[in-house]
Write a protein that holds these residues in place. Structure first.
Motif, mmCIF file in Angstrom:
data_model
loop_
_atom_site.group_PDB
_atom_site.id
_atom_site.type_symbol
_atom_site.label_atom_id
_atom_site.label_comp_id
_atom_site.label_asym_id
_atom_site.label_seq_id
_atom_site.Cartn_x
_atom_site.Cartn_y
_atom_site.Cartn_z
ATOM 1 N N VAL A 18 0.821 -1.200 0.000
ATOM 2 C CA VAL A 18 0.000 0.000 0.000
ATOM 3 C C VAL A 18 0.866 1.264 0.000
ATOM 4 C CG1 VAL A 18 -1.901 1.235 1.097
ATOM 5 C CG2 VAL A 18 -1.741 -1.265 1.323
ATOM 6 N N HIS A 19 0.587 2.120 -0.993
ATOM 7 C CA HIS A 19 1.125 3.478 -0.981
ATOM 8 C C HIS A 19 0.218 4.281 -0.060
ATOM 9 C CE1 HIS A 19 2.961 7.095 -3.210
ATOM 10 N NE2 HIS A 19 2.196 7.578 -2.239
ATOM 11 N N ALA A 20 0.724 4.588 1.110
ATOM 12 C CA ALA A 20 -0.115 5.135 2.180
ATOM 13 C C ALA A 20 0.156 6.623 2.387
ATOM 14 C CB ALA A 20 0.127 4.365 3.482
ATOM 15 N N GLU A 21 -0.668 7.455 1.759
ATOM 16 C CA GLU A 21 -0.739 8.877 2.042
ATOM 17 C C GLU A 21 -2.219 9.263 2.016
ATOM 18 O OE1 GLU A 21 2.670 11.598 0.425
ATOM 19 O OE2 GLU A 21 2.296 10.073 -1.108
ATOM 20 N N ASP A 22 -2.617 10.112 2.939
ATOM 21 C CA ASP A 22 -4.005 10.549 3.045
ATOM 22 C C ASP A 22 -4.226 11.738 2.112
ATOM 23 O OD1 ASP A 22 -6.455 11.657 3.736
ATOM 24 O OD2 ASP A 22 -6.210 11.260 5.870
ATOM 25 N N PRO A 23 -5.089 11.595 1.091
ATOM 26 C CA PRO A 23 -5.272 12.698 0.140
ATOM 27 C C PRO A 23 -5.849 13.950 0.780
ATOM 28 C CG PRO A 23 -6.904 10.968 -0.215
ATOM 29 C CD PRO A 23 -5.908 10.432 0.741
ATOM 30 N N ASP A 24 -6.586 13.799 1.864
ATOM 31 C CA ASP A 24 -7.184 14.966 2.513
ATOM 32 C C ASP A 24 -6.145 15.829 3.225
ATOM 33 O OD1 ASP A 24 -9.700 14.192 1.671
ATOM 34 O OD2 ASP A 24 -10.120 13.055 3.507
ATOM 35 N N LEU A 25 -4.964 15.255 3.466
ATOM 36 C CA LEU A 25 -3.908 15.997 4.157
ATOM 37 C C LEU A 25 -2.784 16.436 3.226
ATOM 38 C CD1 LEU A 25 -3.690 13.880 7.429
ATOM 39 C CD2 LEU A 25 -4.891 16.039 7.065
ATOM 40 N N VAL A 26 -2.960 16.192 1.936
ATOM 41 C CA VAL A 26 -1.986 16.631 0.938
ATOM 42 C C VAL A 26 -2.504 17.895 0.278
ATOM 43 C CG1 VAL A 26 -0.906 16.057 -1.272
ATOM 44 C CG2 VAL A 26 -1.019 14.348 0.551
ATOM 45 N N ALA A 27 -1.670 18.924 0.241
ATOM 46 C CA ALA A 27 -2.091 20.218 -0.297
ATOM 47 C C ALA A 27 -2.219 20.155 -1.812
ATOM 48 C CB ALA A 27 -1.079 21.290 0.099
ATOM 49 N N GLY A 28 -2.990 21.070 -2.349
ATOM 50 C CA GLY A 28 -3.164 21.152 -3.793
ATOM 51 C C GLY A 28 -1.866 21.503 -4.490
ATOM 52 N N HIS A 29 -1.789 21.174 -5.769
ATOM 53 C CA HIS A 29 -0.574 21.407 -6.546
ATOM 54 C C HIS A 29 -0.548 22.848 -7.044
ATOM 55 C CE1 HIS A 29 1.047 17.281 -6.913
ATOM 56 N NE2 HIS A 29 -0.188 16.965 -6.606
ATOM 57 N N GLU A 30 0.340 23.640 -6.473
ATOM 58 C CA GLU A 30 0.561 24.988 -6.953
ATOM 59 C C GLU A 30 1.976 25.077 -7.489
ATOM 60 O OE1 GLU A 30 -0.303 27.847 -3.983
ATOM 61 O OE2 GLU A 30 -2.376 27.173 -3.670
ATOM 62 N N SER A 31 2.129 25.713 -8.652
ATOM 63 C CA SER A 31 3.446 25.798 -9.276
ATOM 64 C C SER A 31 4.446 26.445 -8.326
ATOM 65 C CB SER A 31 3.364 26.615 -10.566
ATOM 66 O OG SER A 31 2.576 25.950 -11.525
ATOM 67 N N SER A 32 5.572 25.776 -8.157
ATOM 68 C CA SER A 32 6.616 26.302 -7.287
ATOM 69 C C SER A 32 7.911 25.560 -7.553
ATOM 70 C CB SER A 32 6.242 26.150 -5.814
ATOM 71 O OG SER A 32 7.309 26.566 -4.978
ATOM 72 N N ALA A 33 9.005 26.296 -7.583
ATOM 73 C CA ALA A 33 10.333 25.689 -7.683
ATOM 74 C C ALA A 33 10.953 25.481 -6.312
ATOM 75 C CB ALA A 33 11.248 26.565 -8.540
ATOM 76 N N SER A 34 10.214 25.809 -5.260
ATOM 77 C CA SER A 34 10.725 25.673 -3.903
ATOM 78 C C SER A 34 10.556 24.240 -3.411
ATOM 79 C CB SER A 34 9.983 26.639 -2.970
ATOM 80 O OG SER A 34 10.213 26.302 -1.616
ATOM 81 N N TYR A 35 11.662 23.619 -3.024
ATOM 82 C CA TYR A 35 11.554 22.269 -2.488
ATOM 83 C C TYR A 35 10.844 22.283 -1.137
ATOM 84 C CZ TYR A 35 12.429 17.484 -1.180
ATOM 85 O OH TYR A 35 12.237 16.176 -0.809
ATOM 86 N N ALA A 36 11.058 23.327 -0.362
ATOM 87 C CA ALA A 36 10.375 23.431 0.930
ATOM 88 C C ALA A 36 8.859 23.446 0.742
ATOM 89 C CB ALA A 36 10.835 24.683 1.665
#
Length: 438
Positions: A181-199
């Motif tokens: 199982v690839h276990a990450e909760d989608p509700d706790l992952v932020a939306g994809h916004e363009s950024s070159a910042s690794y942080a």
């Protein structure tokens, strides 16, 4: 008359009993005998490695080959050449990102046909558990897959959607098999916004997303009695949860990967999308805690999660972490990457073999792989543990010259390997493996 086809002698053979001088005698593709280093053995061919280390062939149970359908990302020929060059003599292919994905028995047949005749190492296959294919799980198991992979979050490709917690439990109950199982909760992952910042990228996929999803997998395994395996553990905060589940005798195991054990968020430059993977590479303290979990046996094994793509999909032109494909290609480099870190932390080659050969073999039920023992396949690796190398992506065997390890100095060099007693160079000699087959 000779007694054996091949004898390989080494003063540093890594056996299940530890490192010792030994002579490995091979007959008909299997290890027939392990004798003293200087034992008089008659063989058609003999190799004396002296002080070079002799390891069992590594087993990598987390490889994305991507053929058919996305062969421009990798492919069986290049992936298995890279594996052989890195001392990996057995891989188990993930059910995505090929087209079709391996989510039915018919799709498995397509995958096997694509691989036939071009593999340098032995290859097995995982099936996929996706919404609506519960009825396909048993036929795939019976056709020889080693278990089933599922996502709890978007996989990155539309043809392999994630399972809900209820669907995961349904799959666990549907068939007696290993579930990865690839276990990450989608509700706790932020939306994809363009950024070159690794942080920014790391912040978008926090430890809490892993921790919560892993807790759900543990709960489902506890409830159903299913055997579950946590893929590519990145969050060290989830280690106590996994340890407690094991203490309760929940049937759970976990893996991590070379990039989580070596690379750190602090060293990733902004825009360096070759470092992107999901879940992400985290801070140095997190890395050290993962090493401690390996030493304690909470994390069971190390595999590559080799997930290559074309250079264009890495978006190196823009350095946009949100848009870049998340995956690291390291199949050829896993052994020296891990050995470099392991020896600095006081671990032995026996530890590395347990994590990268016998452990993955046990996970998949590959009883004849991953160990130097009588009756095992004569999959052998010559390793110089003391020589350093500087990584040059242009000299790697995988299809595309993209790697976060470029120009990194590693300790240890793979000098050669045998697959069932035959050198892995030359004509493809790999076999297609099935669950339960000898």
């Amino acid at each position: 008359m000779t007694d054996f086809d091949l004898v390989v002698r080494s003063r540093r053979a890594i056996t299940p009993d530890g490192e010792r001088p030994a002579a490995i005698a091979v007959r008909d593709g299997r290890i027939a005998r392990i004798a003293a280093y200087d034992a008089p053995l008659r063989a058609d061919r003999e190799e004396d490695l002296g002080k070079l280390a002799l390891l069992p062939g590594l087993v990598d149970t987390h490889v994305h080959v991507n053929e058919p359908g996305r062969t421009e990302w990798e492919g069986f020929a290049s992936a298995t050449r890279a594996a052989a060059a890195g001392g990996v003599t057995t891989i188990v292919d993930m059910p995505l990102n090929s087209l079709p994905p391996t989510t039915t028995a018919d799709a498995l047949a397509v995958k096997r046909k694509a691989a036939a005749g071009q593999i340098q190492v032995d290859v097995g296959f995982w099936g996929g558990a996706v919404p609506g294919n519960v009825k396909d799980l048993a036929p795939m198991r019976d056709a020889g897959v080693f278990g089933f992979k599922a996502f709890l979050i978007d996989s990155g490709v539309p043809e392999f959607p994630p399972l809900s917690p209820a669907e995961l439990t349904e799959a666990f109950r549907a068939v007696d098999a290993l579930f990865l199982v690839h276990a990450e909760d989608p509700d706790l992952v932020a939306g994809h916004e363009s950024s070159a910042s690794y942080a920014d990228f790391v912040a978008s996929r926090p430890r809490s997303a892993e921790n919560t999803a892993i807790a759900r997998v543990v709960a489902a395994a506890r409830k159903t009695g299913a055997r579950a395996h946590i893929l590519h553990l990145s969050s060290s905060e989830a280690v106590p949860l996994i340890a407690a589940a094991k203490a309760e005798r929940v049937r759970i195991t976990a893996e991590t990967c070379p990039h989580y054990l070596t690379l750190t968020a602090e060293e990733v430059p902004d825009g360096a999308t070759q470092f992107k993977c999901c879940p992400p590479i985290r801070d140095a303290g997190n890395r050290d805690a993962l090493w401690a979990a390996l030493a304690d046996g909470v994390i069971d094994l190390i595999v590559s999660d080799h997930s290559p793509c074309t250079p264009e999909l890495k978006r190196t032109d823009t350095g946009d972490f949100a848009a870049a494909w998340g995956g690291i290609a390291s199949l050829q480099l896993g052994l020296p990457i891990i050995w470099t870190q392991a020896r600095e932390r006081g671990h032995s080659l026996s530890d590395v073999v347990r994590w990268m050969a016998s452990g993955p073999a046990a996970l998949a039920g590959l009883d004849t792989k991953g160990r130097l023992a009588a009756g095992a396949d004569a999959d052998l690796v010559v390793f110089d543990p003391d020589t350093t190398q500087r990584v040059d992506v242009n000299r790697l065997q995988h299809r595309h010259p993209v790697s976060p390890y470029h120009d990194r100095v590693l300790t240890g060099v793979v000098l050669g390997s045998w697959l069932r007693g035959i050198p892995t160079v030359g004509e493809p000699n790999g076999r297609l493996l099935e669950r339960g087959a000898a």
